[in-house]
Design an enzyme around this catalytic site. Sequence first.
Site, PDB file in Angstrom:
ATOM      1  N   PHE A 114      40.011  46.433  40.786  1.00  0.00           N
ATOM      2  CA  PHE A 114      39.210  47.391  41.558  1.00  0.00           C
ATOM      3  C   PHE A 114      37.714  47.065  41.494  1.00  0.00           C
ATOM      4  O   PHE A 114      36.934  47.565  42.297  1.00  0.00           O
ATOM      5  CB  PHE A 114      39.495  48.810  41.069  1.00  0.00           C
ATOM      6  N   HIS A 162      41.555  44.596  32.032  1.00  0.00           N
ATOM      7  CA  HIS A 162      42.906  44.551  32.600  1.00  0.00           C
ATOM      8  C   HIS A 162      43.059  43.440  33.639  1.00  0.00           C
ATOM      9  O   HIS A 162      43.678  43.613  34.678  1.00  0.00           O
ATOM     10  CB  HIS A 162      43.286  45.903  33.207  1.00  0.00           C
ATOM     11  N   ARG A 212      38.900  44.045  25.626  1.00  0.00           N
ATOM     12  CA  ARG A 212      38.289  45.283  26.140  1.00  0.00           C
ATOM     13  C   ARG A 212      37.828  46.172  24.983  1.00  0.00           C
ATOM     14  O   ARG A 212      36.804  46.853  25.066  1.00  0.00           O
ATOM     15  CB  ARG A 212      39.252  46.039  27.049  1.00  0.00           C
ATOM     16  N   GLU A 263      35.027  53.036  43.396  1.00  0.00           N
ATOM     17  CA  GLU A 263      34.449  51.816  42.822  1.00  0.00           C
ATOM     18  C   GLU A 263      33.356  51.203  43.699  1.00  0.00           C
ATOM     19  O   GLU A 263      32.379  50.650  43.188  1.00  0.00           O
ATOM     20  CB  GLU A 263      35.550  50.780  42.556  1.00  0.00           C
TER      21      GLU A 263
END
Lengths: 275, 310
Positions: free
Chosen positions: B80, B106, B7, B55
């Site tokens: 999400f 994640h 990330r 989202e």
Amino acid sequence: MNQVQDLQKHAVNVRKNIVKMVTAAKSGHPGGSLSSVEILLAIYFTQMNISEENIHSCERDRFVLSKGHCTPCLYSVLAEKGFLKEEELLTFRQINSRLQGHPSMRKLEGLDMSTGSLGQGISTAVGMALSNKIHKKPYRIYTLLGDGECEEGQVWEAAMAAAHYHLDNLLAFVDFNGLQIDGDVTKVMNPTPIDKKFEAFGWNVIMLKDGNDIEAVIRACEEAKKCEGKPTVIVAKTVKGKGVSFMENNAGWHGNAPSEEQCAQALEELDGGAK
Amino acid sequence: MAKTATREAYGKTLAALVEQDDHIIVLDADLSGSTKTSLARNVRPEQHFNMGIAEGNMMAVAAGLAASGNVVFASSFAMFAAGRAFEQIRNSIAYPRLNVKVCATHAGITVGEDGASHQSVEDLALMRAVPNMLVVCPADASETDAAIRAVYAYDGPCYVRLGRSAVEDVYTEGTVPFTLGKGNVLHKGSKVALIACGIMVESALKAREELLKDGIDATVVDMHTIKPIDKELLIELTKTHDLIVTCEEHSIIGGLGSAVAEVLAQYAPCRQVMVGIQDVFGESGTPAALLEKYGLTPADIVKAVKEHVK
């Protein structure tokens, strides 16, 4: 003939084509298509700068049919504009047709977004309006929601975002015909007061007593342009099934096709209305 | 060896790209500090938009931006993005084939202490099943940089799976061979082939070292693109190997293992063993403790090979 009379004539033709398309396809959504005819005609004939020349470009005003099931109305209006031939309308919902049950932008030019899953269209319209703000483009984005669609939580996520980013280049309509598949919207899952909800979310709200009065719809569109710093929603009270006596205010015609006989009766009634 | 989370590498590369192209628009859903899109916001705030904790709306807004000629990077946690906003990604992005890069961080159980509600073990399965969607899962920082540049250059919807925890370098910076849809053979051995993606590439390399001690010279493949899967490479591998072991930090249902099995079953039958999460939810714990408990360590790969190799 003045503009209003001209559009009223188009409205009769659009309604006749809606009935013919749904009859030929033996499926589709006549009720909410018939209620939104004047809204779409006002947008496409008096507001949007769409033409044969710029149809492939996003350098123009655009429209998102958030209530994506009302394709019979949208395709018929596009046919009135001359973007597709009237005979193609009868291929609606058939195999290999460009006229999908719900809009597919990759199948037919002039469709500005693929929609059909309720609540998503308004968000995509927010994205388009945001893009015009980012890149300082003068074009406006139009979208049409159903009243039942306002039960989708995503509509309010989109409403929040549009107000947050001051998208005054976005004009949403709610086709408030009062009915959804399972019945009266206030009985299925009451989304009212729709106007006060949008107001609370930071929108400029215009209430329209008769969304089937083309003159009133055009006036409301012009009024919406005056608002700066906020998106505008026109909550338009309409009649579901407008123009066909046995379909008017009847939830049973949300997603049902008429028989050949019913079609003939509907066309006769609509022709009578043109006189 | 340097350790960096994918990330982090994503944020750095995105920050470099937004400076070159003002039609890159970055969206985030209140997690920009965690997804690292904040790095892009720091250099080009006018190209970064926070869409709040919403989202579904974010993905459809991304579609509208892409339909207006922008290249959109939309980020949230994998749970999400691929999970909550699945249908928005499916209907508003993939169906109209719009140029949106869903970069989900994640992913997997190495989210760690947040527990199962935040540990996406199904995102590859969900995204892989959607037509028009390209699915990528890079192994380390350098490969993430290459992957992000590749999906940026590709015109169409992509899903990029990124991790929270720091991972060791597999590649030397600036020397990553990266072509979308082409797996990288990191070591050419015989008999056994370890096919891995994401953080499991590093584990597969470590397992190879262990297996060498027992005289097993395993091939190691970094299958960074899960869809389209490198069918030619897989078929080629079955000609010189008796056992394929897939290694993924994802459910064994629908992810890399399934993608490989679909090719083997149809074109080149070969014994396959799947190292992955065995159709269970994760739990809270350190990433290292979770990898051990859920059977995703180099030792688990070694065990799988030894049990099944002829």
